[in-house]
Structures are given as C-alpha cells and as structure tokens.
Design a protein around this motif. Structure first.
Motif, PDB file in Angstrom:
ATOM      1  N   ASP A  17       0.617  -1.204   0.271  1.00 39.19           N
ATOM      2  CA  ASP A  17       0.239  -0.068   0.108  1.00 39.19           C
ATOM      3  C   ASP A  17       0.989   1.010  -0.227  1.00 39.19           C
ATOM      4  OD1 ASP A  17       0.606   0.956   2.727  1.00 39.19           O
ATOM      5  OD2 ASP A  17      -0.726  -0.298   3.652  1.00 39.19           O
ATOM      6  N   TYR A  18       0.357   2.160  -0.149  1.00 36.40           N
ATOM      7  CA  TYR A  18       0.521   4.164  -0.364  1.00 36.40           C
ATOM      8  C   TYR A  18       1.420   3.921   0.557  1.00 36.40           C
ATOM      9  CZ  TYR A  18       1.344   8.319  -2.255  1.00 36.40           C
ATOM     10  OH  TYR A  18       2.516   9.625  -2.965  1.00 36.40           O
ATOM     11  N   LYS A  19       1.434   3.789   2.076  1.00 39.17           N
ATOM     12  CA  LYS A  19       2.102   4.302   2.747  1.00 39.17           C
ATOM     13  C   LYS A  19       3.016   3.548   3.313  1.00 39.17           C
ATOM     14  CE  LYS A  19      -0.176   7.540   4.778  1.00 39.17           C
ATOM     15  NZ  LYS A  19       0.119   8.844   5.338  1.00 39.17           N
ATOM     16  N   GLN A  20       3.494   1.731   3.005  1.00 37.50           N
ATOM     17  CA  GLN A  20       3.966   0.716   3.233  1.00 37.50           C
ATOM     18  C   GLN A  20       5.135   1.346   2.098  1.00 37.50           C
ATOM     19  OE1 GLN A  20       3.169  -2.827   2.750  1.00 37.50           O
ATOM     20  NE2 GLN A  20       5.249  -4.203   2.960  1.00 37.50           N
ATOM     21  N   ALA A  21       4.898   1.604   1.399  1.00 39.56           N
ATOM     22  CA  ALA A  21       5.742   2.080  -0.015  1.00 39.56           C
ATOM     23  C   ALA A  21       6.763   3.409   0.294  1.00 39.56           C
ATOM     24  CB  ALA A  21       4.994   2.460  -1.017  1.00 39.56           C
ATOM     25  N   GLN A  22       6.346   4.369   0.915  1.00 37.23           N
ATOM     26  CA  GLN A  22       6.826   5.389   1.559  1.00 37.23           C
ATOM     27  C   GLN A  22       7.256   5.054   2.658  1.00 37.23           C
ATOM     28  OE1 GLN A  22       3.130   7.895   3.538  1.00 37.23           O
ATOM     29  NE2 GLN A  22       3.712   9.099   1.231  1.00 37.23           N
ATOM     30  N   GLN A  23       7.342   3.939   3.212  1.00 35.72           N
ATOM     31  CA  GLN A  23       8.719   4.030   4.329  1.00 35.72           C
ATOM     32  C   GLN A  23       9.495   3.021   3.442  1.00 35.72           C
ATOM     33  OE1 GLN A  23       8.275   4.597   8.137  1.00 35.72           O
ATOM     34  NE2 GLN A  23      10.523   4.058   7.031  1.00 35.72           N
ATOM     35  N   MET A  24       8.583   2.057   2.643  1.00 38.63           N
ATOM     36  CA  MET A  24      10.312   1.034   2.285  1.00 38.63           C
ATOM     37  C   MET A  24      10.394   2.113   1.794  1.00 38.63           C
ATOM     38  SD  MET A  24       8.290  -1.576   0.528  1.00 38.63           S
ATOM     39  CE  MET A  24       9.365  -2.984   0.178  1.00 38.63           C
ATOM     40  N   ALA A  25      10.674   3.768   0.873  1.00 34.26           N
ATOM     41  CA  ALA A  25      11.301   4.299   0.251  1.00 34.26           C
ATOM     42  C   ALA A  25      12.283   5.467   0.655  1.00 34.26           C
ATOM     43  CB  ALA A  25      10.440   5.683  -1.208  1.00 34.26           C
ATOM     44  N   LYS A  26      11.598   5.582   2.188  1.00 35.92           N
ATOM     45  CA  LYS A  26      12.523   6.224   3.253  1.00 35.92           C
ATOM     46  C   LYS A  26      13.787   4.749   3.205  1.00 35.92           C
ATOM     47  CE  LYS A  26       8.733   8.654   5.344  1.00 35.92           C
ATOM     48  NZ  LYS A  26       8.544   8.449   6.322  1.00 35.92           N
ATOM     49  N   ASN A  27      13.496   3.725   3.177  1.00 31.74           N
ATOM     50  CA  ASN A  27      14.836   3.144   3.992  1.00 31.74           C
ATOM     51  C   ASN A  27      15.601   2.163   2.818  1.00 31.74           C
ATOM     52  OD1 ASN A  27      14.013   2.894   6.597  1.00 31.74           O
ATOM     53  ND2 ASN A  27      12.581   1.252   5.909  1.00 31.74           N
ATOM     54  N   LYS A  28      15.408   3.431   1.849  1.00 35.34           N
ATOM     55  CA  LYS A  28      15.900   2.645   0.662  1.00 35.34           C
ATOM     56  C   LYS A  28      15.378   1.485  -0.041  1.00 35.34           C
ATOM     57  CE  LYS A  28      19.198   6.835   0.283  1.00 35.34           C
ATOM     58  NZ  LYS A  28      18.261   7.616   0.627  1.00 35.34           N
ATOM     59  N   GLU A  29      13.933   0.662   0.339  1.00 37.46           N
ATOM     60  CA  GLU A  29      14.107  -0.278  -0.506  1.00 37.46           C
ATOM     61  C   GLU A  29      13.476  -0.250  -1.589  1.00 37.46           C
ATOM     62  OE1 GLU A  29      12.633  -3.455   2.704  1.00 37.46           O
ATOM     63  OE2 GLU A  29      12.481  -1.448   4.435  1.00 37.46           O
ATOM     64  N   ILE A  30      12.829   0.777  -1.995  1.00 35.50           N
ATOM     65  CA  ILE A  30      13.117   0.422  -3.757  1.00 35.50           C
ATOM     66  C   ILE A  30      13.557   1.780  -4.402  1.00 35.50           C
ATOM     67  CG2 ILE A  30      10.583   2.082  -4.322  1.00 35.50           C
ATOM     68  CD1 ILE A  30       8.547   0.882  -2.695  1.00 35.50           C
ATOM     69  N   GLU A  31      14.503   1.710  -5.278  1.00 30.25           N
ATOM     70  CA  GLU A  31      14.637   2.774  -6.729  1.00 30.25           C
ATOM     71  C   GLU A  31      13.535   3.640  -6.990  1.00 30.25           C
ATOM     72  OE1 GLU A  31      17.371  -0.999  -8.923  1.00 30.25           O
ATOM     73  OE2 GLU A  31      18.874  -1.073  -7.291  1.00 30.25           O
ATOM     74  N   HIS A  32      14.715   4.276  -7.663  1.00 29.29           N
ATOM     75  CA  HIS A  32      13.563   5.263  -8.276  1.00 29.29           C
ATOM     76  C   HIS A  32      12.757   6.244  -7.848  1.00 29.29           C
ATOM     77  CE1 HIS A  32      17.155   3.772 -10.876  1.00 29.29           C
ATOM     78  NE2 HIS A  32      16.210   2.833 -10.536  1.00 29.29           N
ATOM     79  N   VAL A  33      12.690   5.715  -6.265  1.00 29.76           N
ATOM     80  CA  VAL A  33      11.315   7.626  -5.821  1.00 29.76           C
ATOM     81  C   VAL A  33      12.055   7.915  -5.043  1.00 29.76           C
ATOM     82  CG1 VAL A  33       9.384   5.688  -6.731  1.00 29.76           C
ATOM     83  CG2 VAL A  33      10.191   4.843  -4.179  1.00 29.76           C
ATOM     84  N   ASN A  34      11.074   8.679  -3.653  1.00 24.56           N
ATOM     85  CA  ASN A  34      11.045   9.460  -2.982  1.00 24.56           C
ATOM     86  C   ASN A  34      10.212   9.605  -2.088  1.00 24.56           C
ATOM     87  OD1 ASN A  34      11.355  12.566  -3.738  1.00 24.56           O
ATOM     88  ND2 ASN A  34      12.549  11.124  -5.153  1.00 24.56           N
ATOM     89  N   VAL A  35      10.356  10.781  -0.634  1.00 20.91           N
ATOM     90  CA  VAL A  35       8.491  10.700  -0.055  1.00 20.91           C
ATOM     91  C   VAL A  35       9.453  12.096   0.045  1.00 20.91           C
ATOM     92  CG1 VAL A  35       8.236  10.834   1.953  1.00 20.91           C
ATOM     93  CG2 VAL A  35       9.104   8.893   0.975  1.00 20.91           C
ATOM     94  N   PHE A  36       8.435  13.444  -0.314  1.00 22.73           N
ATOM     95  CA  PHE A  36       8.772  14.450   0.297  1.00 22.73           C
ATOM     96  C   PHE A  36       6.908  15.091   0.573  1.00 22.73           C
ATOM     97  CE2 PHE A  36       5.995  14.314  -3.843  1.00 22.73           C
ATOM     98  CZ  PHE A  36       5.172  15.424  -4.063  1.00 22.73           C
ATOM     99  N   ILE A  37       7.802  16.469   1.135  1.00 23.92           N
ATOM    100  CA  ILE A  37       6.264  17.028   1.618  1.00 23.92           C
ATOM    101  C   ILE A  37       5.636  17.903   0.951  1.00 23.92           C
ATOM    102  CG2 ILE A  37       6.129  18.780   3.913  1.00 23.92           C
ATOM    103  CD1 ILE A  37       6.666  15.798   4.727  1.00 23.92           C
ATOM    104  N   GLY A  38       4.492  17.926   0.893  1.00 25.08           N
ATOM    105  CA  GLY A  38       3.537  18.341  -0.410  1.00 25.08           C
ATOM    106  C   GLY A  38       3.127  20.080   0.608  1.00 25.08           C
ATOM    107  N   LYS A  39       2.415  20.603  -0.893  1.00 20.17           N
ATOM    108  CA  LYS A  39       2.091  21.928  -0.023  1.00 20.17           C
ATOM    109  C   LYS A  39       1.108  21.882   0.898  1.00 20.17           C
ATOM    110  CE  LYS A  39       2.537  24.038  -4.986  1.00 20.17           C
ATOM    111  NZ  LYS A  39       1.714  24.612  -5.439  1.00 20.17           N
ATOM    112  N   ASP A  40       0.468  20.506   1.092  1.00 21.57           N
ATOM    113  CA  ASP A  40      -0.805  20.055   1.945  1.00 21.57           C
ATOM    114  C   ASP A  40      -0.047  19.428   3.973  1.00 21.57           C
ATOM    115  OD1 ASP A  40       0.395  17.216   1.236  1.00 21.57           O
ATOM    116  OD2 ASP A  40      -1.393  16.703   1.060  1.00 21.57           O
ATOM    117  N   HIS A  41       1.419  20.088   3.287  1.00 24.88           N
ATOM    118  CA  HIS A  41       1.828  19.143   4.686  1.00 24.88           C
ATOM    119  C   HIS A  41       1.781  17.444   4.492  1.00 24.88           C
ATOM    120  CE1 HIS A  41       2.791  24.083   5.445  1.00 24.88           C
ATOM    121  NE2 HIS A  41       1.991  23.829   5.124  1.00 24.88           N
ATOM    122  N   GLU A  42       1.544  17.005   4.233  1.00 24.29           N
ATOM    123  CA  GLU A  42       2.179  14.926   3.762  1.00 24.29           C
ATOM    124  C   GLU A  42       2.516  14.988   2.929  1.00 24.29           C
ATOM    125  OE1 GLU A  42      -0.829  14.189   5.681  1.00 24.29           O
ATOM    126  OE2 GLU A  42      -1.845  15.772   6.918  1.00 24.29           O
TER     127      GLU A  42
END
Length: 74
Positions: A28-53
């Motif tokens: 799911d989306y939240k799990q993918a965010q955590q995996m991206a933060k842990n460098k477990e998924i290549e070529h994606v990153n997590v950023f803070i949007g204008k909605d502060h999410e």
C-alpha cells in the motif's frame, strides 16, 4: 538489491493507493513510503507536499514516462 515499482493501482479519484514491485509484491501507499525512506525501493523518494503531508514521487530524471502516474495499472 532494492525493488522497483513496475505498476500502480489507483482509486476512483485517480490517486495511487497500491504499488506493485519488481518482485511481484504489492504494497500500500504508506508501506511504499516507508520502504522508499529505507532505500528499499529504487528511483522513488518521499517529499512533503503543499498540504504538509508526505507523498511519493519518482526521482527526477527528465523522463516523464517513468513517473509513477505514467506506470501501467494493475
């Protein structure tokens, strides 16, 4: 070796809710965010949007065809 996103599933509003990884695993989306933060998924990153999410996005490489929104759906 880290996973890669190969396809996405969107909800009725067009928002990505699940991602299919190169291993065939669906997360799911939240799990993918955590995996991206842990460098477990290549070529994606997590950023803070204008909605502060936190949001996922593809790494900027100048190629719009590999943006998450442009990947095949499943």
């Amino acid at each position: 070796m880290a996973e890669q996103v190969v396809a996405v599933r969107k909800n009725g509003d067009g928002d990505i809710v699940e991602l299919k990884l190169s291993s065939g695993q669906v997360v799911d989306y939240k799990q993918a965010q955590q995996m991206a933060k842990n460098k477990e998924i290549e070529h994606v990153n997590v950023f803070i949007g204008k909605d502060h999410e936190e949001h996922l996005r593809s790494d900027a490489d100048g190629d719009p065809t590999n943006n998450l929104d442009q990947l095949p759906t499943f």
